[in-house]
Design a protein around this motif. Structure first.
Motif, PDB file in Angstrom:
ATOM      1  N   LEU A  58      44.415  46.324  36.043  1.00  0.00           N
ATOM      2  CA  LEU A  58      44.648  46.221  37.708  1.00  0.00           C
ATOM      3  C   LEU A  58      43.693  46.249  38.588  1.00  0.00           C
ATOM      4  O   LEU A  58      42.708  47.011  38.516  1.00  0.00           O
ATOM      5  CB  LEU A  58      45.571  47.467  37.687  1.00  0.00           C
ATOM      6  N   THR A  59      43.676  45.078  39.317  1.00  0.00           N
ATOM      7  CA  THR A  59      42.473  44.954  40.347  1.00  0.00           C
ATOM      8  C   THR A  59      43.296  44.763  41.691  1.00  0.00           C
ATOM      9  O   THR A  59      44.466  44.256  42.003  1.00  0.00           O
ATOM     10  CB  THR A  59      41.657  43.910  39.870  1.00  0.00           C
ATOM     11  N   ALA A  60      42.295  44.762  42.643  1.00  0.00           N
ATOM     12  CA  ALA A  60      42.855  44.765  44.052  1.00  0.00           C
ATOM     13  C   ALA A  60      44.091  45.391  44.302  1.00  0.00           C
ATOM     14  O   ALA A  60      45.091  44.637  44.978  1.00  0.00           O
ATOM     15  CB  ALA A  60      42.861  43.065  44.318  1.00  0.00           C
ATOM     16  N   ILE A  61      44.255  46.773  44.165  1.00  0.00           N
ATOM     17  CA  ILE A  61      45.466  47.215  44.248  1.00  0.00           C
ATOM     18  C   ILE A  61      45.691  47.625  45.390  1.00  0.00           C
ATOM     19  O   ILE A  61      44.668  48.273  46.315  1.00  0.00           O
ATOM     20  CB  ILE A  61      45.430  48.609  43.461  1.00  0.00           C
ATOM     21  N   THR A  62      46.589  47.072  46.408  1.00  0.00           N
ATOM     22  CA  THR A  62      47.077  47.340  47.827  1.00  0.00           C
ATOM     23  C   THR A  62      48.242  48.146  47.835  1.00  0.00           C
ATOM     24  O   THR A  62      49.434  47.675  47.444  1.00  0.00           O
ATOM     25  CB  THR A  62      47.035  45.837  48.286  1.00  0.00           C
ATOM     26  N   LEU A  63      48.134  49.335  48.500  1.00  0.00           N
ATOM     27  CA  LEU A  63      49.431  49.924  48.944  1.00  0.00           C
ATOM     28  C   LEU A  63      50.005  49.592  50.408  1.00  0.00           C
ATOM     29  O   LEU A  63      49.332  49.635  51.419  1.00  0.00           O
ATOM     30  CB  LEU A  63      49.199  51.562  48.941  1.00  0.00           C
ATOM     31  N   VAL A  64      51.387  49.203  50.394  1.00  0.00           N
ATOM     32  CA  VAL A  64      51.938  48.963  51.593  1.00  0.00           C
ATOM     33  C   VAL A  64      53.081  49.959  51.999  1.00  0.00           C
ATOM     34  O   VAL A  64      53.882  50.588  51.091  1.00  0.00           O
ATOM     35  CB  VAL A  64      52.837  47.722  51.433  1.00  0.00           C
TER      36      VAL A  64
END
Length: 352
Positions: A58-64
């Motif tokens: 997993l890369t560029a994990i973004t939490l919204v």
């Protein structure tokens, strides 16, 4: 639960991203706090979010984070830190602070129930493809906020699911507190007892406070005489220079005997006197003993002859609990009586 009180909920949420049969997941540690003020319509919610474990790949994990303040409520959000974690080894926390403000649409709107819902979703790159997960909801019923302007004419907010406690200073007013506790234990409805889950309910109408007090103690129909047998040895007792009538439940609650009875003489009758230098609560010998059903007194109220200074002060916190915890009309609260709960309630209660 009000000013200076923090309600915290800690959650371990698994938010997963999928690629065919392989599952890539991440675990976030969430610490949520909400601080309310009983004297303001503004309250602050903080969410401290930190990755605990992120699967390799997993890369560029973004939490919204999607927040919703339902009801007449506006929100200003501040984010401290980054909501993007570029690598699986990233574990930097982020703090999201929402300042909510209750906004009344009209003067007739004096109270409003507010639900704070927070939901999270995750975006991540898996093998060069962006994947978005389903939402994980952090909304909880116990965090429901109630704002009002009924108390003292200015706005304030509390957790509506929290039942407030009125704590009587039993060290300062042991005689009154002991009588209240005996009645909590022995009356069939256990009024105000947290032990039995039986709170009392605020009565906001002050004219009814007086009418309840009149029926229980003050008017002729109450049939209360603090000086029975004047001149007879033992009444009035020299240890009580100012005997007075004290009733429980209080006149300012809906459980007051004055709400349904025609006279305080229909309640359990007690009195305070000294035995070997110690105050004792006992049955008033001028009245019949209460009827006992399944070990409890078949009455909804009690009154007793106790020193006037204790009577005036012990129940004085009723007004304070209204402003501190914004207890509205017909809302429940418990009456807490620390330090007297070891008394023997069956016959007498000895206190210093």
């Amino acid at each position: 639960m009000t000013s200076g009180t923090v309600h915290a909920v800690r959650d371990h949420d698994v938010i997963s991203a999928h690629e065919s049969a392989a599952e890539k997941g991440s675990v976030f540690d969430v610490l949520r706090t909400i601080e309310l003020k009983s004297s303001s319509g503004e309250f602050i919610e903080k969410n401290l979010i930190q990755p605990v474990a992120i699967s390799a790949g997993l890369t560029a994990i973004t939490l919204v984070l999607d927040g919703d303040c339902t009801g007449e409520c506006s929100t200003v959000r501040q984010i401290q830190g980054s909501t993007v974690w570029p690598l699986p080894t990233s574990q930097t926390p982020v703090t999201i602070t929402d300042t909510h403000t209750w906004q009344r649409s009209s003067t007739s709107n004096v109270r409003d129930d507010i639900v704070l819902d927070q939901s999270f979703s995750l975006k991540a790159m898996i093998n060069g493809q962006m994947t978005t997960t389903t939402k994980s909801n952090l909304g909880r019923p116990e965090l429901k906020v109630r704002c009002d302007s009924e108390v003292l004419g200015y706005p304030g907010c509390v957790f509506s699911g929290y039942i407030a406690n009125l704590t009587v200073d039993t060290a300062e007013y042991p005689v009154a507190a002991s009588m209240y506790w005996i009645l909590q234990e022995k009356l069939k409805n256990h009024p105000g007892s947290i032990k039995y889950g039986s709170p009392v309910h605020r009565l906001a109408d002050t004219t009814k406070h007086k009418s309840n007090r009149d029926v229980m103690c003050d008017l002729r129909i109450a049939a209360f005489d603090p000086y029975p047998g004047r001149g007879t040895p033992g009444f009035p007792l020299p240890e009580m220079p100012e005997p007075s009538c004290d009733e429980y439940p209080f006149a300012a609650v809906r459980e007051s005997g004055g709400m349904t009875l025609t006279s305080g003489s229909q309640c359990v009758q007690l009195y305070a006197h000294k035995v070997s230098g110690r105050w004792t609560i006992d049955f008033d010998p001028r009245y019949s003993l209460p009827k006992v059903v399944n070990g409890l007194w078949d009455n909804i109220c009690g009154r007793g002859t106790i020193p006037l200074d204790q009577n005036r002060a012990a129940g004085g916190g009723v007004g304070g609990i209204v402003s501190k915890y914004r207890v509205l009309d017909n809302e429940p609260y418990y009456v807490r009586l620390p330090e007297v709960e070891s008394c023997g309630a069956d016959t007498t209660c000895n206190v210093d």
